[in-house]
Design a protein around this motif. Sequence first.
Motif, PDB file in Angstrom:
ATOM      1  N   GLU A 207     -15.120  12.735  12.705  1.00 35.43           N
ATOM      2  CA  GLU A 207     -15.372  13.356  11.405  1.00 35.43           C
ATOM      3  C   GLU A 207     -14.078  13.450  10.598  1.00 35.43           C
ATOM      4  O   GLU A 207     -13.558  14.542  10.365  1.00 35.43           O
ATOM      5  N   PRO A 208     -13.562  12.299  10.140  1.00 37.69           N
ATOM      6  CA  PRO A 208     -12.321  12.328   9.356  1.00 37.69           C
ATOM      7  C   PRO A 208     -12.583  12.892   7.964  1.00 37.69           C
ATOM      8  O   PRO A 208     -13.732  12.915   7.496  1.00 37.69           O
ATOM      9  N   PRO A 209     -11.541  13.339   7.286  1.00 32.02           N
ATOM     10  CA  PRO A 209     -11.740  13.845   5.922  1.00 32.02           C
ATOM     11  C   PRO A 209     -12.197  12.719   4.987  1.00 32.02           C
ATOM     12  O   PRO A 209     -11.938  11.534   5.230  1.00 32.02           O
ATOM     13  N   GLU A 210     -12.872  13.104   3.930  1.00 33.27           N
ATOM     14  CA  GLU A 210     -13.365  12.123   2.965  1.00 33.27           C
ATOM     15  C   GLU A 210     -12.216  11.446   2.216  1.00 33.27           C
ATOM     16  O   GLU A 210     -12.303  10.276   1.855  1.00 33.27           O
ATOM     17  N   LYS A 211     -11.135  12.190   1.984  1.00 37.67           N
ATOM     18  CA  LYS A 211      -9.987  11.637   1.259  1.00 37.67           C
ATOM     19  C   LYS A 211      -9.211  10.737   2.214  1.00 37.67           C
ATOM     20  O   LYS A 211      -8.277  11.159   2.896  1.00 37.67           O
TER      21      LYS A 211
ATOM     22  N   SER B 123      -2.747 -15.788  14.817  1.00 36.58           N
ATOM     23  CA  SER B 123      -2.052 -14.613  14.294  1.00 36.58           C
ATOM     24  C   SER B 123      -2.608 -14.150  12.943  1.00 36.58           C
ATOM     25  O   SER B 123      -2.102 -13.203  12.358  1.00 36.58           O
ATOM     26  N   SER B 124      -3.658 -14.807  12.462  1.00 37.26           N
ATOM     27  CA  SER B 124      -4.272 -14.419  11.182  1.00 37.26           C
ATOM     28  C   SER B 124      -5.231 -13.259  11.380  1.00 37.26           C
ATOM     29  O   SER B 124      -5.916 -13.168  12.398  1.00 37.26           O
ATOM     30  N   ARG B 125      -5.261 -12.374  10.391  1.00 37.58           N
ATOM     31  CA  ARG B 125      -6.127 -11.202  10.437  1.00 37.58           C
ATOM     32  C   ARG B 125      -6.846 -11.032   9.100  1.00 37.58           C
ATOM     33  O   ARG B 125      -6.281 -11.325   8.047  1.00 37.58           O
ATOM     34  N   ILE B 126      -8.058 -10.525   9.178  1.00 38.13           N
ATOM     35  CA  ILE B 126      -8.764 -10.064   7.987  1.00 38.13           C
ATOM     36  C   ILE B 126      -8.552  -8.556   7.935  1.00 38.13           C
ATOM     37  O   ILE B 126      -8.829  -7.855   8.907  1.00 38.13           O
ATOM     38  N   LEU B 127      -8.041  -8.065   6.816  1.00 42.08           N
ATOM     39  CA  LEU B 127      -7.862  -6.628   6.617  1.00 42.08           C
ATOM     40  C   LEU B 127      -8.883  -6.186   5.583  1.00 42.08           C
ATOM     41  O   LEU B 127      -8.905  -6.697   4.462  1.00 42.08           O
ATOM     42  N   THR B 128      -9.735  -5.261   5.985  1.00 43.48           N
ATOM     43  CA  THR B 128     -10.774  -4.731   5.115  1.00 43.48           C
ATOM     44  C   THR B 128     -10.442  -3.285   4.795  1.00 43.48           C
ATOM     45  O   THR B 128     -10.320  -2.455   5.703  1.00 43.48           O
ATOM     46  N   PHE B 129     -10.268  -2.991   3.516  1.00 48.31           N
ATOM     47  CA  PHE B 129      -9.912  -1.654   3.037  1.00 48.31           C
ATOM     48  C   PHE B 129     -11.148  -1.026   2.413  1.00 48.31           C
ATOM     49  O   PHE B 129     -11.806  -1.654   1.578  1.00 48.31           O
ATOM     50  N   ARG B 130     -11.450   0.232   2.789  1.00 48.51           N
ATOM     51  CA  ARG B 130     -12.607   0.941   2.235  1.00 48.51           C
ATOM     52  C   ARG B 130     -12.195   2.334   1.759  1.00 48.51           C
ATOM     53  O   ARG B 130     -11.520   3.058   2.478  1.00 48.51           O
ATOM     54  N   ALA B 131     -12.661   2.675   0.551  1.00 47.98           N
ATOM     55  CA  ALA B 131     -12.392   3.998  -0.030  1.00 47.98           C
ATOM     56  C   ALA B 131     -13.692   4.794  -0.064  1.00 47.98           C
ATOM     57  O   ALA B 131     -14.780   4.220  -0.168  1.00 47.98           O
ATOM     58  N   PHE B 132     -13.560   6.133  -0.035  1.00 48.22           N
ATOM     59  CA  PHE B 132     -14.733   6.998   0.063  1.00 48.22           C
ATOM     60  C   PHE B 132     -14.822   8.064  -1.019  1.00 48.22           C
ATOM     61  O   PHE B 132     -15.784   8.819  -1.056  1.00 48.22           O
TER      62      PHE B 132
ATOM     63  N   LEU C  15       0.832  -1.201   0.000  1.00 47.43           N
ATOM     64  CA  LEU C  15       0.000   0.000   0.000  1.00 47.43           C
ATOM     65  C   LEU C  15       0.868   1.253   0.000  1.00 47.43           C
ATOM     66  O   LEU C  15       0.590   2.222  -0.715  1.00 47.43           O
ATOM     67  N   GLY C  16       1.940   1.237   0.777  1.00 50.05           N
ATOM     68  CA  GLY C  16       2.844   2.385   0.850  1.00 50.05           C
ATOM     69  C   GLY C  16       3.471   2.733  -0.490  1.00 50.05           C
ATOM     70  O   GLY C  16       3.713   3.902  -0.791  1.00 50.05           O
ATOM     71  N   GLU C  17       3.728   1.729  -1.317  1.00 46.30           N
ATOM     72  CA  GLU C  17       4.312   1.973  -2.644  1.00 46.30           C
ATOM     73  C   GLU C  17       3.374   2.782  -3.535  1.00 46.30           C
ATOM     74  O   GLU C  17       3.822   3.454  -4.462  1.00 46.30           O
ATOM     75  N   ALA C  18       2.087   2.727  -3.257  1.00 47.59           N
ATOM     76  CA  ALA C  18       1.097   3.434  -4.073  1.00 47.59           C
ATOM     77  C   ALA C  18       0.530   4.673  -3.378  1.00 47.59           C
ATOM     78  O   ALA C  18      -0.248   5.414  -3.975  1.00 47.59           O
ATOM     79  N   LEU C  19       0.925   4.918  -2.137  1.00 52.48           N
ATOM     80  CA  LEU C  19       0.314   5.966  -1.309  1.00 52.48           C
ATOM     81  C   LEU C  19       0.659   7.372  -1.796  1.00 52.48           C
ATOM     82  O   LEU C  19       1.820   7.761  -1.814  1.00 52.48           O
ATOM     83  N   PRO C  20      -0.359   8.158  -2.188  1.00 53.32           N
ATOM     84  CA  PRO C  20      -0.081   9.520  -2.645  1.00 53.32           C
ATOM     85  C   PRO C  20      -0.002  10.515  -1.482  1.00 53.32           C
ATOM     86  O   PRO C  20      -0.571  10.272  -0.412  1.00 53.32           O
ATOM     87  N   PRO C  21       0.689  11.629  -1.684  1.00 54.55           N
ATOM     88  CA  PRO C  21       0.683  12.692  -0.668  1.00 54.55           C
ATOM     89  C   PRO C  21      -0.755  13.131  -0.385  1.00 54.55           C
ATOM     90  O   PRO C  21      -1.604  13.144  -1.279  1.00 54.55           O
ATOM     91  N   GLY C  22      -1.014  13.477   0.860  1.00 57.47           N
ATOM     92  CA  GLY C  22      -2.332  13.980   1.232  1.00 57.47           C
ATOM     93  C   GLY C  22      -3.353  12.902   1.546  1.00 57.47           C
ATOM     94  O   GLY C  22      -4.490  13.216   1.897  1.00 57.47           O
ATOM     95  N   MET C  23      -2.974  11.628   1.443  1.00 61.25           N
ATOM     96  CA  MET C  23      -3.920  10.536   1.710  1.00 61.25           C
ATOM     97  C   MET C  23      -3.828  10.102   3.167  1.00 61.25           C
ATOM     98  O   MET C  23      -2.740   9.944   3.722  1.00 61.25           O
ATOM     99  N   LEU C  24      -4.982   9.904   3.765  1.00 59.86           N
ATOM    100  CA  LEU C  24      -5.106   9.444   5.142  1.00 59.86           C
ATOM    101  C   LEU C  24      -5.438   7.959   5.148  1.00 59.86           C
ATOM    102  O   LEU C  24      -6.368   7.518   4.476  1.00 59.86           O
TER     103      LEU C  24
END
Length: 170
Positions: A120-124, A138-147, A28-37
Amino acid sequence: MRFLRSSADALLIESENPDESLAAGRALGEALPPGMLLLLTGGLGMGKTKFTQGVGAALGIERVKSPTFIIMNEYDGKTPFLHADLYRLEDAGEVEELAIEEYLDDGYAAAVEWGERWLEPPEKRLEVEFSPSPAGESSRILTFRAFEPEGRALLAEFKEKILRLTENVK
């Protein structure tokens, strides 16, 4: 690591151990743009800091430390990076006092642990929920959501990286 499913706004993966959570963070970090939360949610010991260390590594940061006791750390990397932990904050006003949105406006990318405390986090943003998996302790489910569109674009790029990673694991 296993890819579970996705849509335009969401993606689910299963991480079998902390090293896989670190690898997911790096992807994810390899694709992370500036300003993204990145708003990270989930209980104690779910791997939020380990995941964030992977994000930091992708940004060229050698050692990302847990900010639990100091609340916030700033790092110089390919993109300036802010890592915050809201666990010890008492109320929503304290979150606002951290001025995380100002960092984002200044071109920082940010990972915020215990993000459910930010009312009230930012939409971005991209929310990442860490939950236990029935596959093992030690297993985890990681759920990613975009807005919003930029978050969806990040999610799509991340999905491609995860699919490549999981192909190499087989």
